[in-house]
Every structure is written in C-alpha cells, then in structure tokens.
Write a protein that holds these residues in place. Structure first.
Motif, PDB file in Angstrom:
ATOM      1  N   LYS A  43       0.829  -1.222   0.000  1.00 45.30           N
ATOM      2  CA  LYS A  43       0.000   0.000   0.000  1.00 45.30           C
ATOM      3  C   LYS A  43       0.860   1.268   0.000  1.00 45.30           C
ATOM      4  CE  LYS A  43      -4.052  -1.902   2.388  1.00 45.30           C
ATOM      5  NZ  LYS A  43      -4.849  -1.850   3.627  1.00 45.30           N
ATOM      6  N   LEU A  44       1.845   1.307   0.885  1.00 42.43           N
ATOM      7  CA  LEU A  44       2.657   2.520   1.015  1.00 42.43           C
ATOM      8  C   LEU A  44       3.343   2.916  -0.301  1.00 42.43           C
ATOM      9  CD1 LEU A  44       3.066   4.472   3.369  1.00 42.43           C
ATOM     10  CD2 LEU A  44       5.206   3.312   3.903  1.00 42.43           C
ATOM     11  N   PRO A  45       3.997   1.965  -0.972  1.00 39.97           N
ATOM     12  CA  PRO A  45       4.593   2.346  -2.277  1.00 39.97           C
ATOM     13  C   PRO A  45       3.548   2.767  -3.301  1.00 39.97           C
ATOM     14  CG  PRO A  45       5.518   0.267  -1.497  1.00 39.97           C
ATOM     15  CD  PRO A  45       4.358   0.584  -0.605  1.00 39.97           C
ATOM     16  N   LEU A  46       2.360   2.163  -3.212  1.00 42.28           N
ATOM     17  CA  LEU A  46       1.334   2.492  -4.198  1.00 42.28           C
ATOM     18  C   LEU A  46       0.779   3.913  -4.031  1.00 42.28           C
ATOM     19  CD1 LEU A  46      -0.698  -0.852  -4.547  1.00 42.28           C
ATOM     20  CD2 LEU A  46       0.742   0.243  -6.257  1.00 42.28           C
ATOM     21  N   ILE A  47       0.849   4.422  -2.813  1.00 44.82           N
ATOM     22  CA  ILE A  47       0.316   5.798  -2.613  1.00 44.82           C
ATOM     23  C   ILE A  47       1.459   6.815  -2.570  1.00 44.82           C
ATOM     24  CG2 ILE A  47      -1.784   5.027  -1.424  1.00 44.82           C
ATOM     25  CD1 ILE A  47      -0.363   6.025   1.199  1.00 44.82           C
ATOM     26  N   ARG A  48       2.606   6.474  -3.148  1.00 44.16           N
ATOM     27  CA  ARG A  48       3.780   7.344  -3.104  1.00 44.16           C
ATOM     28  C   ARG A  48       3.479   8.773  -3.602  1.00 44.16           C
ATOM     29  NH1 ARG A  48       6.415   5.442  -7.158  1.00 44.16           N
ATOM     30  NH2 ARG A  48       5.969   7.260  -8.443  1.00 44.16           N
ATOM     31  N   THR A  49       2.816   8.862  -4.742  1.00 42.29           N
ATOM     32  CA  THR A  49       2.585  10.221  -5.287  1.00 42.29           C
ATOM     33  C   THR A  49       1.594  11.006  -4.416  1.00 42.29           C
ATOM     34  OG1 THR A  49       0.946   9.254  -6.751  1.00 42.29           O
ATOM     35  CG2 THR A  49       3.123   9.659  -7.684  1.00 42.29           C
ATOM     36  N   THR A  50       0.657  10.283  -3.817  1.00 46.02           N
ATOM     37  CA  THR A  50      -0.283  10.966  -2.904  1.00 46.02           C
ATOM     38  C   THR A  50       0.475  11.507  -1.699  1.00 46.02           C
ATOM     39  OG1 THR A  50      -1.994   9.428  -3.575  1.00 46.02           O
ATOM     40  CG2 THR A  50      -2.400  10.678  -1.562  1.00 46.02           C
ATOM     41  N   LEU A  51       1.395  10.684  -1.184  1.00 46.36           N
ATOM     42  CA  LEU A  51       2.208  11.155  -0.056  1.00 46.36           C
ATOM     43  C   LEU A  51       3.026  12.380  -0.466  1.00 46.36           C
ATOM     44  CD1 LEU A  51       3.512   7.872   1.616  1.00 46.36           C
ATOM     45  CD2 LEU A  51       1.861   9.503   2.526  1.00 46.36           C
TER      46      LEU A  51
END
Lengths: 290, 431
Positions: free
Chosen positions: A203-211
């Motif tokens: 999950k964390l890598p997948l939301i990288r751009t959101t972060l």
C-alpha cells in the motif's frame, strides 16, 4: 475533435490576463523592488544586492526567521504527514466508528485560524488555561507556566497549534488507500503477505505520489504560516517563534521598509520553488505505479 | 443545434460580464426635463476611518457625534466611515494607505504619532487656522500637533495619566496613601505581596501600554529623565535613567505582577484590576467609565478606586496627537475641517468628557456629570512636579513595536536592562 487555435487562445486569454495582472506583474514588482532601498516617505534608491547581503550577513532576526521556517517545514513534512498517514492507515481498516473519527480529525481544519488562535491562547493561558489547570489537578499543586512566552516552551507550544492536526493529510491518504485496486491486495494476500507487509510493502509504495502531494501541501503551508503565530506569540518571546512571513509583515508594516520586505518575499518564493521541486524529485511525482 | 446553443451561451456570458463591469451611470438630467429646478448640489464625500468601535470607550460618543453631524450636514458633507477595531490594526492600515499615497481625508490614531512618519502627505493646517479652529484646543495641545511651526493635527484631547489603585486592597496591606518615591512604591509592593495581593497589573503585547507607562514615569524621575520623556523621536535609550527604569520593570515582572502579564495585552491587565486581583494599574481617565460598568466590574467597584500621581510627582500631562488631515484638494480640505470643527466643538468635547472621561483639548470645559476620579486625575495633573508626554506620541513607531518584542525577554531575565535599552536604540537607528 480538433479545436481551432484561435478558439483556444480566446478562451485562455482572460485567464492569462488575470494571472498576469494578479500574480505575474506583482511578482515582477516584488522581485524588482527587492534590489532597491524602498522606505516610507518616498525613499527609493537602487542598491543592487545590498538587501540580500545585509539579510544573510548582518541581520540575526532574518537568520532566526529563516531557521525557524526551515525547522517548521521539516517538522510538518515529516511528523505531521507521518502522523496523518498512520492514522489514515488505521482508519482504512474501517473499524467501528471510523467515519466519526475521520470527521473529528477534520474539525481543526474547518475552524478559522483566528478562532484557533484564540482557543490556543485560552487553553495555554498561564492563569486559567486548561493545561495548567489539568496539571494542577493531577499534581495537587498550583502549576503556573506561561506556555507561549516561556523561553523553554514557546517554540513547541506554537508548533503544537498545527503539528498534530492532520485532518487534511488523513483525508487525502485515506482516499488514496481506499482507491487501491482490490485485486492488487488480493494478489499480495495470496502470495502470503501479512497485514504489516501489505501496509508497508504494497500500500505505502502504491500511494507514493499521494504522499508527495501531502508533503508539498504540508511544507508549503509552513512557508505561508502567519495567522497562528501572529495571534499567539507575535514571534516572541524575543524572536524565538518568528518566521519569514511574520518578519516580512513586521518589516513592511512596522518598519515601512518595503524593499527589504520584498527581498524576504523573493527568498520565500525561491524557498517554495526549491521545496516543491525537491519533493517532486524525491517522490517521483510524474511516475505512476498503477 | 449545439452550435446555436454554444453561441447563445457565449453571448449570455459576454453580456453578463459586460453588465458586471459596466460603470453605474446616473441618468443624465437635461435642463429640458427639469427646467424649473436648480441643479442639486452634490454632497462632498470625505473619508474617515475610526477605531472607536466595539468595546472602545469612545464608541458611544462617536456614534452620538457622527449622528449629530450627519443630521446637521445632510446633503452637504457625507462622511464615509470605515471601522477598524484595535489601535495597532488602525495604525498598520494607515501605514499601508500612506505607502500607496491614499490616506483618508482625516484620521485619528488614538495618540499614536503618525505625523513624523507621514508628514509629507499631511495637510499643513497653518493657513487654515482661524479663531474658531484655534479656540478648539489649548496652545499646549496645538504644540504637540505641530512640527517646525507648521500644524499637522487638530487636537482632540489632553493626555493626563497617573495610576489607579484599589483602596480596599491598599488598606488590607496596611498602606495609607500612594507612595511619593519609587523606593516607597516598592516597599508598598512588598506589603501588598505580604498580604497575599498581587501589586501590579502589567502587559507586554501591543507595546505594553500599562507597563510602558510605569517605565516612562520611572525614567522621568529626574531632570534628565524628564527631558528625555519630552524629547520627540529619541534615538538613544542608553541613558542611566532609562536603564535604571528598565531594571525596575524587570523586577516588577519577576516579582510583583500576574502570571499572564508576559504576553498579555491591556485587556488582560485591566481584567486583573477589575477582578481585584491586582491593586495598581497605570492608565488614563478614559478608563474611569469602566469602573462604573457593572458588565465589567462588581457593583460598588468604583468607590474603591483612588487616583495617584507617579512617585516623584510625575504625571503624563501633555497634548495628544489629534486628527490628521490628508485631503487631496481644497474642496475636501474645507469639508474635512468643517467635520473636524464639529467633532471637536465645545459641545463635542464636553460630551467626550462626560461619556468617556477623556480630557478635552479645549481649556475651561467642565461638567457636573463627570465621574469623581476624572476630576481627581485632572487635579493631579495640575499639581504635578514633572509633566511628561507619553511614549506612543514621542517614539518612533518601530521602537514602540520593539518594546513588545523585548519585554518578555527582559521579564524572564534573558536580556539585561542595558541590552533592553540597546535593542530600542538599534530599532530607532533603523529610521
């Protein structure tokens, strides 16, 4: 459908004109006048880089303001975003009452800064404030601390007024988490991923751009922060909690030194551009994983 | 069909934008349409921003006076009033307007000295001085509003300031009368402390008005100090009197005041005095009306309050910066002066004395409806051995602002009184 160029230009023109009028021209004026000694009473002399040289070699208040601004940008980009992300991950599990919690976390974001400032002034009031009363109740002794104006507590107390209120970050991260395709998660589970692995490695890598977006929002908010500091400590005690926007305001409004204030404006703009560019690079914002 | 719809939509948008942007034009009146009527004379509009709003002691007086002016000059002069709450906000707004050369026709910054920093855009009123205008204030008041023989302000009030004390709390501490020397003053503070009473109301925000009144009164306790406190725009604060006074202020912060003094504003200091948590507050007679306001204090509070001169026979006793005029043409200057003559007329000043306790700039105004403490303050002003002006009128605006930055450091022992004086000197040097 192919749109004719003149039509495109016609529709863009009002927007471009407004942008030029409201942003571009004032920006150019700010930049240009930062090379002038421009003070009230009609003083307007070209002095080249003197404002910049003076700021970085001979103005301790400028250095303090810059240092505080950088510290707050770093804290907001890490602690604030980190905390919001952790809470979003917890809420994403959709345990009982998660929607209520999400709403509660948003409360500080919907209250105006002016109201928040007054609330914090009262909560931390040395005579009747909630915090001192609470500590007095627990310890049984009269506890008096001037949180906003004690040298040892002022910085952290001011920081407290925004650092922990992560409603916006929670909403953004939560939306991204809930948008992750279920089949990706399902595949990971079939491969034997634990819940922790699922969170950290999928999950964390997948939301990288959101972060990355969250970090940009958080960092730039600190480059603009003014109201809460002005309403609580006004940069004091001394210069302990001053930042660049507040110093800019004081230089302009109190000292009437507009050239020097505009120099700070340029420094802020440059800092903003560097910050956004760095975050874009760090989070590879123009690359998508799915 | 789609093209037609798009065309209509575009047309509608263009028309609506044109309507929004169109200047509102009055229908032209031709002589043929109103042959028998003389062309109506248009009222002159003058602008005046006021800080007399909300909880300001002047709010009621201002509302009364502007209503009376509007009634008398309806159709002739229209005063466009902008309300700005808070002294500092008002001053800041004036600075912004000054920097864009768009000061209003008249403004009154509540005693803050904007003459020296805005002189080039203010109207020199000397040529407009007639008997009527001159009679509105004493020579002392005109002098404070003048620079190099030119008049830049119409005085409204005199500045007579001592301090107020709570007679009940003094009695509880065994104090019979206010101190005559600063040594005695601090002995009395110790007595109050011993009786479990916090002696002083103090503040640091918004130039620390209450605290700075004490500071400057202490500075003035000598010939050199008195001279300093009557010097316009001083540049050097490194004087023995100033440093000694700063040392005393440091002691007051550390020993004799409330925990909310550091960081607190005038309102906090006043609230502590009103709730009888402190025994002494420095302030002017405009505060007296609050002593009788049972929304703020308990019934009978006013009877407990006495007025005192600062030790050494010092009183703030001077003129006060009044209304400044910045009209751009003769017609507006005349209209503004008409407005100011009305607002500062004998009747207006008498009402100001009755309603606010502020001391009129005109000599000889009295009233039977004045609260006793106001008369006491005036008597003390007349009896003072040393008369001084206040820091907001005298010092550079950025020095006044710097006080709020430095007081918390001084209070917590982060800087010495010498460093405090140097910080103000450094601020003054920026001008």
């Amino acid at each position: 459908m192919k749109v004719k160029r003149w039509k495109l230009a016609a529709f863009l023109l009002p927007c471009l004109l407004l942008f030029a009028l409201i942003y571009l021209i004032p920006l150019g004026m700010v930049f240009g006048s930062s090379f002038f000694e421009w003070k009230a009473g009609g003083v307007f002399n070209f002095i080249g880089l003197d404002n910049y040289i003076n700021a970085f070699t001979n103005d301790p208040r400028m250095i303090t303001a810059l240092k505080n601004t950088v510290i707050w940008v770093l804290m907001q980009s890490t602690i604030h975003v980190g905390l919001g992300t952790i809470i979003a991950f917890m809420l994403a599990r959709k345990m009982r009452g998660w929607k209520v919690l999400r709403t509660i976390y948003m409360f500080p974001n919907v209250v105006s800064a002016a109201a928040l400032g007054v609330i914090f002034l009262n909560v931390f009031n040395p005579k009747y404030g909630l915090i001192n009363s609470f500590i007095s109740q627990i310890t049984g002794n009269d506890f008096v601390k001037n949180w906003f104006f004690d040298q040892n507590s002022a910085f952290i107390t001011v920081t407290w007024s925004w650092l922990l209120y992560t409603g916006m970050i929670i909403i953004i991260v939560l939306a991204a988490l809930l948008a992750i395709p279920e089949d990706v998660l399902e595949a990971a589970r079939i491969d034997g991923a634990t819940e922790m692995q699922l969170n950290l490695q999928v999950k964390l890598p997948l939301i990288r751009t959101t972060l990355g977006t969250c970090v940009i929002v958080a960092a730039t908010s600190m480059l603009r922060e003014f109201e809460l500091i002005y309403l609580t400590t006004q940069g004091g005690p001394g210069d302990l909690t001053i930042n660049l926007p507040l110093y800019l305001y004081k230089t302009s409004m109190t000292d009437n030194n507009y050239g020097y204030a505009n120099m700070m404006g340029v420094v802020l703009i440059v800092a903003g551009v560097i910050t956004v560019y760095s975050i874009n690079k760090l989070f590879r914002m123009n690359e998508s994983d799915y | 069909m789609k093209k037609l719809f798009a065309l209509l939509l575009t047309l509608a948008m263009v028309l609506s934008m044109a309507a929004c942007g169109a200047k509102e034009e009055k229908p032209a009146e031709t002589p043929a349409e109103t042959p028998s009527e003389a062309p109506a004379e248009e009222a002159i509009e003058i602008t005046f921003p006021t800080m007399w709003v909300g909880t300001s002691t002047m709010t009621q007086w201002w509302a009364d006076r502007i209503a009376a002016f509007n009634a008398e000059y309806a159709g002739k002069i229209n005063v466009k009033v902008e309300e700005i709450a808070g002294d500092q906000n008002y001053v800041d707004k004036m600075k912004v307007l000054y920097s864009s050369n768009s000061l209003p026709d008249a403004f009154a910054a509540g005693g803050y000295n904007l003459i020296d920093s805005m002189q080039d855009q203010l109207v020199d009123l000397t040529p407009y001085m007639d008997d009527e205008l001159k009679s509105l204030a004493s020579d002392l008041c005109w002098e404070v509003n003048s620079r190099d023989g030119k008049i830049y302000g119409v005085p409204q009030a005199r500045q007579v300031i001592g301090y107020f004390y709570n007679k009940d709390l003094f009695a509880q501490a065994g104090i019979e009368k206010p101190a005559e020397t600063w040594d005695e003053f601090f002995v009395q503070c110790d007595k109050l402390l011993a009786a479990g009473i916090t002696p002083l109301s103090m503040d640091t925000a918004d130039s620390g008005w209450v605290t700075s009144l004490m500071l400057c009164a202490m500075v003035a306790d000598s010939d050199a100090g008195e001279e300093f406190m009557n010097t316009n725009l001083p540049k050097d604060y490194n004087t023995p009197e100033f440093i000694q006074a700063a040392a005393n202020i440091q002691k007051m912060f550390q020993k004799y005041t409330t925990p909310d003094a550091v960081g607190g504003a005038y309102e906090n200091a006043a609230a502590n005095f009103f709730m009888e948590e402190t025994a002494i507050i420095a302030n002017g007679p405009w505060m007296v009306s609050d002593f009788y306001d049972t929304n703020m204090v308990e019934e009978g509070f006013a009877e407990k309050i006495g007025c005192a001169m600062y030790p050494g026979g010092v009183m703030y006793n001077s003129g006060k910066i009044g209304f400044n005029v910045a009209s751009k043409d003769e017609e507006h200057i005349q209209a503004t002066l008409t407005f100011l003559k009305f607002i500062n007329s004998e009747e207006s000043q008498r009402l100001m004395l009755e309603m606010t306790g502020d001391v009129p700039a005109m000599e000889g105004i009295s009233s039977d409806n004045v609260k006793p403490q106001v008369n006491e303050v005036l008597a003390l002003g007349d009896a003072a051995k040393r008369s001084i002006n206040d820091f907001q009128s005298l010092w550079y605006a950025n020095v006044v602002d710097e006080i709020s930055v430095q007081y918390p450091l001084l209070a917590q022992g982060q800087i010495t009184p010498e460093q405090f004086a140097q910080a103000l000197t450094d601020a003054a040097a920026k001008n």
